[in-house]
Design an enzyme around this catalytic site. Structure first.
Site, PDB file in Angstrom:
ATOM      1  N   CYS A   1       0.955  -1.283   0.017  1.00 51.00           N
ATOM      2  CA  CYS A   1      -0.051   0.068   0.080  1.00 51.00           C
ATOM      3  C   CYS A   1       0.896   1.507  -0.067  1.00 51.00           C
ATOM      4  CB  CYS A   1      -1.124  -0.039   1.328  1.00 51.00           C
ATOM      5  SG  CYS A   1      -1.820   1.591   1.192  1.00 51.00           S
TER       6      CYS A   1
ATOM      7  N   CYS B   1      -0.344   4.169   2.087  1.00 49.71           N
ATOM      8  CA  CYS B   1      -0.336   4.016   3.470  1.00 49.71           C
ATOM      9  C   CYS B   1       1.276   4.069   3.997  1.00 49.71           C
ATOM     10  CB  CYS B   1      -0.756   2.454   4.096  1.00 49.71           C
ATOM     11  SG  CYS B   1      -2.336   1.974   3.357  1.00 49.71           S
ATOM     12  N   ASP B   2       2.095   3.590   3.211  1.00 51.80           N
ATOM     13  CA  ASP B   2       3.378   3.472   3.764  1.00 51.80           C
ATOM     14  C   ASP B   2       4.636   4.372   3.082  1.00 51.80           C
ATOM     15  OD1 ASP B   2       2.460   1.575   5.743  1.00 51.80           O
ATOM     16  OD2 ASP B   2       2.650  -0.057   4.159  1.00 51.80           O
TER      17      ASP B   2
END
Ligand code: NAP
Length: 310
Positions: free
Chosen positions: A134, A137-138
């Site tokens: 992701c 997300c990261d």
């Protein structure tokens, strides 16, 4: 303790929210069960440019949040729970949500699909420490670092482009020379000065479990067989998704890759059980088609309950 519902919807992505909106507006008071990936894949993406009605695009998480609010406005109830087992052998269907049991006169499966992993020896040990599926997300954790993205489809292009916001360099590794990605996405990535392409290459492992961070990859050129180490700070996967249908194994039909088999658009082989969105769609897998089939499943539920009683 058990409760009886007209309709339970498994999943809260695009198809689940749409099914919730339509069944709520039909006054069926749907219960939506959200699992560990609420909002589905849209919640993990950035800008969505291909959902009609948003000329400037819309952020994926905002799009699903709006869908949820819209369904709630008409009475849809959302519950965060893990579906541990389901019995479709008779109606009302029995669903175990942890210790709690719910019976449903009809069921809409909108459980979507989850990101694939490569299956490398050290991959799972480094998830959250530089291995990710992701980018949204990261990606932020790798500002000023070099990043690798694996895959040759639109997801990989999208991830690579997004990660250029943080990375000094993004290397896109793909196992073939041809790309599955749409022309427009591929060209965008190819034109980007921070993205370098490494075709005909597979990742064989990721280092360094001892340090609890990603320091590099073991690569193999599939044409020459040559192996080499490749330093990087992060490994992002964009290699597609698998349908979340394992919990229905033996009760519903699936194809060779685990997608639920349907007939007449959203009907499964069990009367009163409908499937929509990515869990049954290996061909289109778009937010708009997921929403469309969510709507169709809801309309089928309405008809089913009218005929068979709620
Ligand atoms: P996809 O089109 O199935 O592509 C998956 C890619 O990963 C393929 O290139 C595949 O290689 C590679 N791959 C799969 N397993 C692998 C493995 N074990 N090792 C190495 N490589 C592997 O999946 P996707 O990119 O997630 O796209 C899914 C759908 O969503 C598509 O319809 C796409 O158009 C859509 N989408 C649209 C957008 C957008 O419009 N902005 C963004 C993302 C996704 P091979 O080619 O060799 O099989």
């Amino acid at each position: 303790m058990s409760e009886l519902r007209n309709v339970v919807i498994i999943g809260s992505g695009c198809s689940g929210h749409t099914a919730a909106l339509y069944t709520a507006r039909a006054n069926l008071k749907p219960l939506v069960v959200e699992g560990h990936e609420p909002g589905g894949q849209l919640a993990l993406t950035t800008m969505v440019e291909n959902f009609p009605g948003f000329p400037e695009g819309i952020m994926g998480p905002l799009l699903v949040e709006n869908m949820r609010k819209q369904a709630e406005r008409f009475g849809a109830e959302y519950r965060t729970a893990h579906l541990s087992s389901v019995d479709l052998s008779q109606r009302p269907f029995a669903l175990h949500l942890g210790k709690h049991q719910v019976h449903a006169q009809s069921l809409i499966i909108a459980s979507g699909a989850s990101a694939r992993w490569l299956g490398l020896p050290n991959e799972q040990k480094l998830i959250g420490h530089g291995v990710s599926s992701c980018a949204t997300c990261d990606g932020f954790f790798f500002s000023g670092k070099e990043i690798v993205v694996v895959g040759g489809g639109d997801s990989a292009m999208e991830e690579a482009l997004f990660l250029t916001r943080f990375a000094t360099k993004v290397t896109l590794i793909h196992r073939r020379e041809q790309f599955r990605a749409s022309k427009i996405m591929l060209e965008r990535a190819q034109r980007h000065e921070k993205i370098q392409f490494l075709p005909n290459t597979v990742v064989e492992d990721v280092y360094d479990v001892g340090k609890q961070e990603v320091t590099g990859l073991k690569l193999r050129n599939v044409k020459t067989g040559e192996q080499r180490d490749f330093p990087t700070s992060a490994l992002f996967l964009g290699i597609g998704h698998d349908p979340n249908a394992k919990m229905f194994a033996g009760q519903l039909d699936t194809d060779g890759d685990g997608y639920l088999k349907i007939h007449n658009y959203v009907l499964t082989r069990v009367h009163g059980v409908f499937a929509c969105g990515d869990v049954q769609d290996r061909r289109y897998r778009q937010a708009i088609t997921a929403a469309g089939t969510g709507c169709m499943a809801a309309i089928e539920v309405e008809k089913f309950l009218e005929e068979h009683g709620s």
